[in-house]
Design an enzyme around this catalytic site. Structure first.
Site, PDB file in Angstrom:
ATOM      1  N   GLN A  70      -8.045  -8.845  -1.581  1.00 48.68           N
ATOM      2  CA  GLN A  70      -8.245  -7.422  -1.854  1.00 48.68           C
ATOM      3  C   GLN A  70      -9.036  -7.247  -3.157  1.00 48.68           C
ATOM      4  OE1 GLN A  70      -5.504  -4.414  -1.490  1.00 48.68           O
ATOM      5  NE2 GLN A  70      -4.504  -5.196   0.339  1.00 48.68           N
ATOM      6  N   GLN A  72      -8.280  -6.168  -6.007  1.00 46.18           N
ATOM      7  CA  GLN A  72      -7.594  -6.606  -7.231  1.00 46.18           C
ATOM      8  C   GLN A  72      -7.007  -8.016  -7.107  1.00 46.18           C
ATOM      9  OE1 GLN A  72      -7.517  -5.331 -10.229  1.00 46.18           O
ATOM     10  NE2 GLN A  72      -8.785  -3.604  -9.622  1.00 46.18           N
ATOM     11  N   SER A  73      -7.479  -8.781  -6.158  1.00 52.02           N
ATOM     12  CA  SER A  73      -6.918 -10.119  -5.914  1.00 52.02           C
ATOM     13  C   SER A  73      -6.819 -10.975  -7.180  1.00 52.02           C
ATOM     14  CB  SER A  73      -7.805 -10.831  -4.882  1.00 52.02           C
ATOM     15  OG  SER A  73      -7.485 -12.204  -4.822  1.00 52.02           O
ATOM     16  N   ASN A  74      -5.601 -11.406  -7.491  1.00 49.74           N
ATOM     17  CA  ASN A  74      -5.410 -12.365  -8.595  1.00 49.74           C
ATOM     18  C   ASN A  74      -6.046 -13.695  -8.225  1.00 49.74           C
ATOM     19  OD1 ASN A  74      -3.539 -10.593 -10.044  1.00 49.74           O
ATOM     20  ND2 ASN A  74      -2.091 -11.086  -8.417  1.00 49.74           N
ATOM     21  N   ALA A  76      -8.654 -14.264  -6.338  1.00 55.18           N
ATOM     22  CA  ALA A  76     -10.111 -14.232  -6.468  1.00 55.18           C
ATOM     23  C   ALA A  76     -10.506 -14.372  -7.938  1.00 55.18           C
ATOM     24  CB  ALA A  76     -10.660 -12.943  -5.873  1.00 55.18           C
TER      25      ALA A  76
END
Ligand SMILES: *Cc1c(COP(=O)(O)O)cnc(C)c1O
Length: 316
Positions: A70, A72-74, A76
């Protein structure tokens, strides 16, 4: 048993200690494994997975990695930070879901100079096809890391974490962690079977995917990868998703407040707040004895916390 190369990315072993105030509060011995303090960016569970995944990318001669999640992916953000650290290029192909404004983890991606491409789809087939298309345009081979780094190779990071926990010498009756794409849960349950066979593992599911099957399948893949025959239990899951993935829940936010007020430790709305709320719920249900040692694995997530709109009351 086969072994796989790792690149050193984080500061391991991470701290493990007893939370005195929380223990009094919940009437059992509550311990914490601080994988949020693993030393890359804002820390978190993806770093252990990336030690294996980026080693594999390098070994196979790739110089460009891509992953997804998503907005806000941590995972990524940490993939980008870790890739930068070991000299790999990184492009993020993120879903247009959640907070897409330059907040939280997207600030860090921006400051790292990482190219972020948003795609308006929830289909992973479409997303991986998009990665291939970008690679073709650039005439470069792409090492594709699945969402959450949750394949068998990445999950080995959490098998290692369980070995690290076993080396503390403390007997843990129960271990609790978050489950969002399944790799962490798979590694933790598999690692517990090997290194802490008398320990119960409970995973707080923060998404409504069929994790019984997802986690079970990743554990089977770990057996295949390692050429081992470890007995694989059905995962024990607690449904902590609330209104939906990444939507703050009342129970999760209450857990965030309690942890911050009693111990000064930051949890997040998407994963660790809901995961720790699962531990609190179990304590309130009387599932732990006074002398039990209950370990919470803090998987990080601070970046996402700061993407939430707390003023509007959306978060709470
Ligand atoms: C990704 C993530 C999780 C969930 O781990 P999975 O291996 O994807 O199930 C938990 N906590 C945080 C902070 C995460 O970023």
């Amino acid at each position: 048993m086969k072994t796989f190369d790792k690149i050193s990315l984080g500061l391991f072993p991470t701290p493990l200690y007893k939370l005195e105030n929380m223990s009094k509060e919940l009437g059992t011995n509550v311990w914490i494994k601080r994988d949020d303090l693993c030393g890359v960016a804002l820390g978190g569970n993806k770093v252990r997975k990336l030690e294996y995944l980026l080693a594999d990318a390098k070994k196979q001669g790739y110089d460009l990695v891509m992953t997804t999640g998503q907005a806000q992916s941590n995972h990524a953000m940490l993939t980008a930070a870790c890739a930068r650290k070991v000299g790999l290029d990184c492009i993020l192909v993120l879903k247009k879901r959640g907070v897409t404004a330059r907040k939280g983890n997207l600030i860090l991606n921006h400051l790292m100079g990482i190219e972020v491409r948003f795609v308006d789809t929830d289909s992973y087939d479409d997303i991986y096809a998009e990665m291939d298309r970008i690679g073709e345009q650039l005439h470069r081979r792409v090492y594709k890391i699945p969402c959450g780094g949750s394949n068998a190779l990445g999950a080995l990071g959490y098998v290692d974490c369980m070995e690290e926990i076993a080396q503390s010498g403390v007997h843990f009756d129960t271990v609790v962690c978050a489950c969002g794409s399944g790799g962490t849960a798979a590694g933790v349950i598999y690692g517990a079977k090997k290194f802490l066979p008398d320990t119960r593992v409970v995973c707080s599911a923060v998404d409504s995917d069929p994790f019984d099957k997802i986690v079970y399948d990743i554990m089977n893949d770990i057996n295949a990868l390692l050429d081992e025959h470890t007995e694989i239990p059905m995962p024990e899951l607690l449904n902590m998703v609330g209104a939906g993935y990444s939507i703050p829940s009342f129970e999760g936010n209450a857990a965030i407040e309690l942890m911050l007020r009693r111990e000064g430790i930051v949890l997040d709305t998407c994963y660790t707040g809901k995961a720790f709320a699962g531990l609190i719920r179990m304590a309130k249900e009387g599932q732990f004895k006074k002398d039990d040692n209950v370990l919470f694995i803090h998987t990080g997530g601070a970046g996402g916390l700061f993407a939430q709109d707390w003023e509007s009351g959306n978060a709470r």
